[in-house]
Design a protein around this motif. Sequence first.
Motif, PDB file in Angstrom:
ATOM      1  N   GLU A  83      -7.337  -5.706   7.965  1.00  0.00           N
ATOM      2  CA  GLU A  83      -8.762  -5.750   7.635  1.00  0.00           C
ATOM      3  C   GLU A  83      -9.246  -4.499   6.896  1.00  0.00           C
ATOM      4  OE1 GLU A  83      -7.541  -8.476  10.454  1.00  0.00           O
ATOM      5  OE2 GLU A  83      -7.614  -6.334  10.904  1.00  0.00           O
ATOM      6  N   ASN A  84      -8.624  -3.341   7.113  1.00  0.00           N
ATOM      7  CA  ASN A  84      -9.157  -2.118   6.504  1.00  0.00           C
ATOM      8  C   ASN A  84      -8.239  -1.467   5.464  1.00  0.00           C
ATOM      9  OD1 ASN A  84      -7.214  -0.552   7.851  1.00  0.00           O
ATOM     10  ND2 ASN A  84      -8.622   0.086   9.456  1.00  0.00           N
ATOM     11  N   ILE A  85      -7.043  -1.982   5.289  1.00  0.00           N
ATOM     12  CA  ILE A  85      -6.085  -1.308   4.393  1.00  0.00           C
ATOM     13  C   ILE A  85      -6.549  -1.268   2.942  1.00  0.00           C
ATOM     14  CG2 ILE A  85      -4.628  -3.314   3.902  1.00  0.00           C
ATOM     15  CD1 ILE A  85      -2.236  -1.236   4.309  1.00  0.00           C
ATOM     16  N   ASP A  86      -7.356  -2.225   2.520  1.00  0.00           N
ATOM     17  CA  ASP A  86      -7.844  -2.252   1.144  1.00  0.00           C
ATOM     18  C   ASP A  86      -9.155  -1.494   0.946  1.00  0.00           C
ATOM     19  OD1 ASP A  86      -5.687  -3.784   0.153  1.00  0.00           O
ATOM     20  OD2 ASP A  86      -6.630  -5.622   0.877  1.00  0.00           O
ATOM     21  N   ASP A  87      -9.623  -0.838   1.999  1.00  0.00           N
ATOM     22  CA  ASP A  87     -10.838  -0.030   1.914  1.00  0.00           C
ATOM     23  C   ASP A  87     -10.431   1.424   1.641  1.00  0.00           C
ATOM     24  OD1 ASP A  87     -13.109   1.504   2.290  1.00  0.00           O
ATOM     25  OD2 ASP A  87     -13.716   0.466   4.130  1.00  0.00           O
ATOM     26  N   PRO A  88     -10.610   1.917   0.418  1.00  0.00           N
ATOM     27  CA  PRO A  88     -10.165   3.275   0.100  1.00  0.00           C
ATOM     28  C   PRO A  88     -10.882   4.367   0.895  1.00  0.00           C
ATOM     29  CG  PRO A  88     -11.469   2.375  -1.698  1.00  0.00           C
ATOM     30  CD  PRO A  88     -11.243   1.257  -0.722  1.00  0.00           C
ATOM     31  N   PHE A  89     -12.058   4.062   1.443  1.00  0.00           N
ATOM     32  CA  PHE A  89     -12.749   5.047   2.276  1.00  0.00           C
ATOM     33  C   PHE A  89     -12.017   5.260   3.602  1.00  0.00           C
ATOM     34  CE2 PHE A  89     -16.161   3.547  -0.533  1.00  0.00           C
ATOM     35  CZ  PHE A  89     -16.519   4.754  -1.087  1.00  0.00           C
ATOM     36  N   ILE A  90     -11.104   4.360   3.930  1.00  0.00           N
ATOM     37  CA  ILE A  90     -10.261   4.507   5.115  1.00  0.00           C
ATOM     38  C   ILE A  90      -8.832   4.846   4.712  1.00  0.00           C
ATOM     39  CG2 ILE A  90      -9.273   3.307   7.120  1.00  0.00           C
ATOM     40  CD1 ILE A  90     -11.928   1.770   7.310  1.00  0.00           C
ATOM     41  N   SER A  91      -8.229   4.024   3.880  1.00  0.00           N
ATOM     42  CA  SER A  91      -6.803   4.184   3.585  1.00  0.00           C
ATOM     43  C   SER A  91      -6.497   5.357   2.662  1.00  0.00           C
ATOM     44  CB  SER A  91      -6.243   2.896   2.987  1.00  0.00           C
ATOM     45  OG  SER A  91      -6.899   2.570   1.784  1.00  0.00           O
ATOM     46  N   LEU A  92      -7.423   5.726   1.799  1.00  0.00           N
ATOM     47  CA  LEU A  92      -7.180   6.816   0.848  1.00  0.00           C
ATOM     48  C   LEU A  92      -8.183   7.956   1.013  1.00  0.00           C
ATOM     49  CD1 LEU A  92      -6.360   4.675  -2.308  1.00  0.00           C
ATOM     50  CD2 LEU A  92      -4.749   5.950  -0.875  1.00  0.00           C
ATOM     51  N   ASN A  93      -8.655   8.151   2.211  1.00  0.00           N
ATOM     52  CA  ASN A  93      -9.629   9.206   2.502  1.00  0.00           C
ATOM     53  C   ASN A  93      -8.884  10.429   3.035  1.00  0.00           C
ATOM     54  OD1 ASN A  93     -11.588  10.887   3.603  1.00  0.00           O
ATOM     55  ND2 ASN A  93     -12.842   9.187   4.318  1.00  0.00           N
ATOM     56  N   GLU A  94      -8.875  11.475   2.246  1.00  0.00           N
ATOM     57  CA  GLU A  94      -8.167  12.705   2.622  1.00  0.00           C
ATOM     58  C   GLU A  94      -8.597  13.226   3.994  1.00  0.00           C
ATOM     59  OE1 GLU A  94      -8.193  17.352   1.244  1.00  0.00           O
ATOM     60  OE2 GLU A  94      -8.668  15.845  -0.260  1.00  0.00           O
ATOM     61  N   PHE A 107       0.831  -1.207   0.000  1.00  0.00           N
ATOM     62  CA  PHE A 107       0.000   0.000   0.000  1.00  0.00           C
ATOM     63  C   PHE A 107       0.863   1.253   0.000  1.00  0.00           C
ATOM     64  CE2 PHE A 107      -1.790   3.482   2.472  1.00  0.00           C
ATOM     65  CZ  PHE A 107      -2.865   3.820   1.668  1.00  0.00           C
ATOM     66  N   TYR A 108       1.850   1.331   0.893  1.00  0.00           N
ATOM     67  CA  TYR A 108       2.668   2.531   1.015  1.00  0.00           C
ATOM     68  C   TYR A 108       3.590   2.756  -0.183  1.00  0.00           C
ATOM     69  CZ  TYR A 108       0.977   3.519   5.677  1.00  0.00           C
ATOM     70  OH  TYR A 108       0.183   3.844   6.745  1.00  0.00           O
ATOM     71  N   LYS A 109       3.769   1.758  -1.015  1.00  0.00           N
ATOM     72  CA  LYS A 109       4.550   1.907  -2.242  1.00  0.00           C
ATOM     73  C   LYS A 109       3.664   2.201  -3.455  1.00  0.00           C
ATOM     74  CE  LYS A 109       8.469  -0.868  -0.812  1.00  0.00           C
ATOM     75  NZ  LYS A 109       9.271  -2.068  -1.092  1.00  0.00           N
ATOM     76  N   SER A 110       2.357   2.201  -3.247  1.00  0.00           N
ATOM     77  CA  SER A 110       1.429   2.384  -4.372  1.00  0.00           C
ATOM     78  C   SER A 110       1.435   3.828  -4.877  1.00  0.00           C
ATOM     79  CB  SER A 110       0.004   1.992  -3.973  1.00  0.00           C
ATOM     80  OG  SER A 110      -0.563   2.950  -3.100  1.00  0.00           O
ATOM     81  N   LYS A 111       1.153   3.965  -6.155  1.00  0.00           N
ATOM     82  CA  LYS A 111       1.065   5.283  -6.777  1.00  0.00           C
ATOM     83  C   LYS A 111      -0.067   6.107  -6.157  1.00  0.00           C
ATOM     84  CE  LYS A 111       0.776   7.513 -11.280  1.00  0.00           C
ATOM     85  NZ  LYS A 111       0.706   7.289 -12.731  1.00  0.00           N
ATOM     86  N   ALA A 112      -1.192   5.458  -5.876  1.00  0.00           N
ATOM     87  CA  ALA A 112      -2.345   6.168  -5.291  1.00  0.00           C
ATOM     88  C   ALA A 112      -1.987   6.770  -3.943  1.00  0.00           C
ATOM     89  CB  ALA A 112      -3.529   5.219  -5.153  1.00  0.00           C
ATOM     90  N   HIS A 137      -2.406   8.467   9.265  1.00  0.00           N
ATOM     91  CA  HIS A 137      -3.796   8.017   9.173  1.00  0.00           C
ATOM     92  C   HIS A 137      -4.457   8.169  10.548  1.00  0.00           C
ATOM     93  CE1 HIS A 137      -2.471   5.921   5.490  1.00  0.00           C
ATOM     94  NE2 HIS A 137      -3.737   6.037   5.133  1.00  0.00           N
ATOM     95  N   LYS A 138      -5.519   8.928  10.622  1.00  0.00           N
ATOM     96  CA  LYS A 138      -6.252   9.087  11.884  1.00  0.00           C
ATOM     97  C   LYS A 138      -6.886   7.767  12.323  1.00  0.00           C
ATOM     98  CE  LYS A 138      -7.449  13.889  10.905  1.00  0.00           C
ATOM     99  NZ  LYS A 138      -8.570  14.823  10.689  1.00  0.00           N
ATOM    100  N   VAL A 139      -7.309   6.969  11.347  1.00  0.00           N
ATOM    101  CA  VAL A 139      -7.794   5.613  11.621  1.00  0.00           C
ATOM    102  C   VAL A 139      -6.637   4.689  11.271  1.00  0.00           C
ATOM    103  CG1 VAL A 139      -9.437   3.814  10.973  1.00  0.00           C
ATOM    104  CG2 VAL A 139     -10.184   6.206  11.081  1.00  0.00           C
ATOM    105  N   TRP A 140      -6.074   4.050  12.274  1.00  0.00           N
ATOM    106  CA  TRP A 140      -4.912   3.202  12.038  1.00  0.00           C
ATOM    107  C   TRP A 140      -5.244   2.102  11.053  1.00  0.00           C
ATOM    108  CZ3 TRP A 140      -1.980   2.350  17.272  1.00  0.00           C
ATOM    109  CH2 TRP A 140      -1.628   3.594  17.798  1.00  0.00           C
ATOM    110  N   LEU A 141      -4.314   1.861  10.150  1.00  0.00           N
ATOM    111  CA  LEU A 141      -4.520   0.829   9.152  1.00  0.00           C
ATOM    112  C   LEU A 141      -4.246  -0.548   9.743  1.00  0.00           C
ATOM    113  CD1 LEU A 141      -2.924   2.448   5.979  1.00  0.00           C
ATOM    114  CD2 LEU A 141      -5.309   2.462   6.737  1.00  0.00           C
TER     115      LEU A 141
END
Length: 78
Positions: free
Chosen positions: A49-60, A8-13, A42-46
Amino acid sequence: MRDFAEKFYKSKAWRKLRDYVFYDRDFCTCVRCGKPGKIVHHKVWLTPENIDDPFISLNEDLLETLCDKCHSVEHNGE
């Protein structure tokens, strides 16, 4: 970095969003104390279970720029 998060942390997104938050939104400044920022947190720790949920991991709205001290306080309570 925890093993489950490495891809995840190496991803372009992630890199694109991290750079936007750090440079353009928070202006390289810790949002808690005003000192120079060092990390986008991340305010919500990854978790596995949640790292692949963009509403958590990629939510500004769930990201904030922190300095080393504020980041340490967040994770270690120091």
